[in-house]
Design an enzyme around this catalytic site. Sequence first.
Site, PDB file in Angstrom:
ATOM      1  N   ASP A 158      -1.468   1.464  -3.639  1.00  0.00           N
ATOM      2  CA  ASP A 158      -2.207   0.367  -4.271  1.00  0.00           C
ATOM      3  C   ASP A 158      -3.628   0.794  -4.647  1.00  0.00           C
ATOM      4  OD1 ASP A 158      -3.017   0.487  -1.614  1.00  0.00           O
ATOM      5  OD2 ASP A 158      -3.411  -1.655  -1.462  1.00  0.00           O
ATOM      6  N   SER A 195       0.806  -1.220   0.000  1.00  0.00           N
ATOM      7  CA  SER A 195       0.000   0.000   0.000  1.00  0.00           C
ATOM      8  C   SER A 195       0.844   1.277   0.000  1.00  0.00           C
ATOM      9  CB  SER A 195      -0.922  -0.084   1.222  1.00  0.00           C
ATOM     10  OG  SER A 195      -1.783   0.986   1.283  1.00  0.00           O
ATOM     11  N   GLY A 208      -0.884  -1.162  13.545  1.00  0.00           N
ATOM     12  CA  GLY A 208      -0.949  -2.535  13.059  1.00  0.00           C
ATOM     13  C   GLY A 208      -0.021  -2.744  11.873  1.00  0.00           C
TER      14      GLY A 208
HETATM   15  C1  16G Z   1      -4.154  -0.590   7.103  1.00  0.00           C
HETATM   16  C2  16G Z   1      -5.632  -0.752   7.019  1.00  0.00           C
HETATM   17  C3  16G Z   1      -6.304   0.593   7.153  1.00  0.00           C
HETATM   18  C4  16G Z   1      -5.891   1.234   8.454  1.00  0.00           C
HETATM   19  C5  16G Z   1      -4.399   1.268   8.568  1.00  0.00           C
HETATM   20  C6  16G Z   1      -4.007   1.654   9.965  1.00  0.00           C
HETATM   21  C7  16G Z   1      -6.802  -2.333   5.623  1.00  0.00           C
HETATM   22  C8  16G Z   1      -7.004  -2.830   4.241  1.00  0.00           C
HETATM   23  N1  16G Z   1      -5.983  -1.300   5.722  1.00  0.00           N
HETATM   24  O1  16G Z   1      -3.663   0.186   6.071  1.00  0.00           O
HETATM   25  O2  16G Z   1      -7.673   0.375   7.164  1.00  0.00           O
HETATM   26  O3  16G Z   1      -6.371   2.532   8.546  1.00  0.00           O
HETATM   27  O4  16G Z   1      -3.876  -0.025   8.344  1.00  0.00           O
HETATM   28  O5  16G Z   1      -2.642   1.593  10.071  1.00  0.00           O
HETATM   29  O6  16G Z   1      -7.372  -2.842   6.586  1.00  0.00           O
HETATM   30  P1  16G Z   1      -1.940   1.575  11.459  1.00  0.00           P
HETATM   31  O7  16G Z   1      -2.470   0.390  12.222  1.00  0.00           O
HETATM   32  O8  16G Z   1      -0.495   1.496  11.132  1.00  0.00           O
HETATM   33  O9  16G Z   1      -2.301   2.862  12.136  1.00  0.00           O
HETATM   34 MG    MG Z   2      -3.692   1.117   0.343  1.00  0.00          MG
END
Ligand code: 16G
Ligand code: MG
Length: 562
Positions: free
Chosen positions: A300, A81, A527
Amino acid sequence: MALPSNIDFAVRATDGLPTLLISEASKSYPKPDGIKFTYGTAGVRTKGDVLESTCFRLALISALRSKRMGGKVVGMMVTASHNPEPDNGLKAVDPRGEMLASNWEPYCTEAANALTDEELFAVLQRLIKADSINLQTPAVVVYAHDTRPSSPKLVKAIEAGLAAIGAEGRNGGLLTTPQLHYLVKAYNTQSTPDPYGEPTEEGYYKKLADAFQRAIADKPATSPLTVDCANGVGAISLQRFQKYLPASALQVRALRTSIDTAGALNNGCGADHVKTKQALPSGFEKEVAEGERLCSFDGDADRIVYYYLNGHASQKESFRLLDGDRIAALVADYISELVKRAGIADEIKIGCVQTAYANGGSTKYLSQRVPVVCTSTGVKHLHHAAESFDVGVYFEANGHGTVLFSDSAQSLIRGKISSSSPQGDSQSALSQLSNLIDLINQTVGDALSDMLLVEVVLRQRDWEPAHWDSLYTDLPNKLLKVIVPDRALFTTTDADRKLVTPDGLQQEIDKLVGKYLEGRSFVRPSGTEDCVRVYAEARIQQEMEELANKVAKLVTDAAKNA
Ligand code: 16G
Ligand code: MG
């Protein structure tokens, strides 16, 4: 009497896993030492050069998933992404085009981390048993990848995994994440009464282009839209899409389209850059004009944010962001209005889903109009919550989102469209809702489809970006990254809005927040990166800055003392 020595293999090869074939193939994909993989919010994500074994193993799991789902097509997407170019990742897609069911995630993590083939087989056998998987069922997996240099190697590893377990692989090639989700759903609905679309890349472009032209009716484009493609795969899909749409329908100026320039992906551009820096992509100040409609895809192309300048580019305050929250407001209002005009407001319940990152200003605005719920961060949570409405509008502030129309809402809308009655206002509203159902990628957030949706609403309303911007006022806000030795110490509850651990930290944050007018702050472990995120907002800019910094300091201290 001893059994003949070939019995074990014969039994396994027919009734069980083809372990010998998998072991043989797995030799080329050893797990790198000392790395712990996690299948989290958005699949597995880490440096692209250590992911081959994970791709091989998750191909096995995806094949099992397909078998578990009665031989339906499942998907695998290779992408990281908006992350930097050397990163890569992998996520699995379920037959309806949604994220892999979350109870399978731990198996993905365990399979990726198995130290030996025996450990790997033990994980797979447990999964087969727990989910009563019939190994005789055929398996089909469609896979695709983004523009990262590490992607082709990872695709090879997926192919090796699929071949070893005897699954059919379909190579989607270079696609955006939402295109892969589309393909999965299109394959699985192909021979149903309500096919989602032709299961080809071309089918995707045609579906969007046709729906867009119907939705703008005879309102020609008045001014061009500038798109920052993040130097990623969105550049390709946008360019290919344009072949299916006459220029009179939409004039697009695509920028940051250098997919072959090393290091360019997401570098100083893309939706994440624009949202987190709250600024133009680097260099845009020389390329764009005041008032122009601007938007950015991420690497992406599953996220989009809009923005514009309300003054000269040299002044920082001229930059105005129209993020996922604002897209939600624009779209929820428009759909609510159509539903009313169509005379079906009593039958169709519209709702909005946000996360804690939604600006308080947007939550207030939306809550006055439709029910709003808050979920944990991550698309799968929002998507799931949106399914409880007849029309569920979900957007993360970062620009990832879509609109879901339940099956019954779709049948109601389409069933009321009459081919014989004259085109009154309610009939034209029903037709427009039907166009939106086709235009919106209902499997997952889709930058291209969301862009077209925004363009339809702005065009139908005759709105410039400034008008859209005036719907509500954002509270000043900030997102900080805090690096700590162990982010796992931070656990949350209440849709990420409250910390459970470290002990006592939430109480300290609450005390601090109470001192600021309209103050709000929360802390959660990322995450996707090795850090803890701190969000803060408050009525007054300076106070908000102070709040953000003080909460970040509390986090650093708590991590040190833990
Ligand atoms: C990922 C998630 C997005 C979320 C982001 C948070 C999917 C497809 N994508 O990109 O929804 O906002 O993680 O990132 O679920 P973080 O946990 O690093 O803050
Ligand atoms: Mg993305």
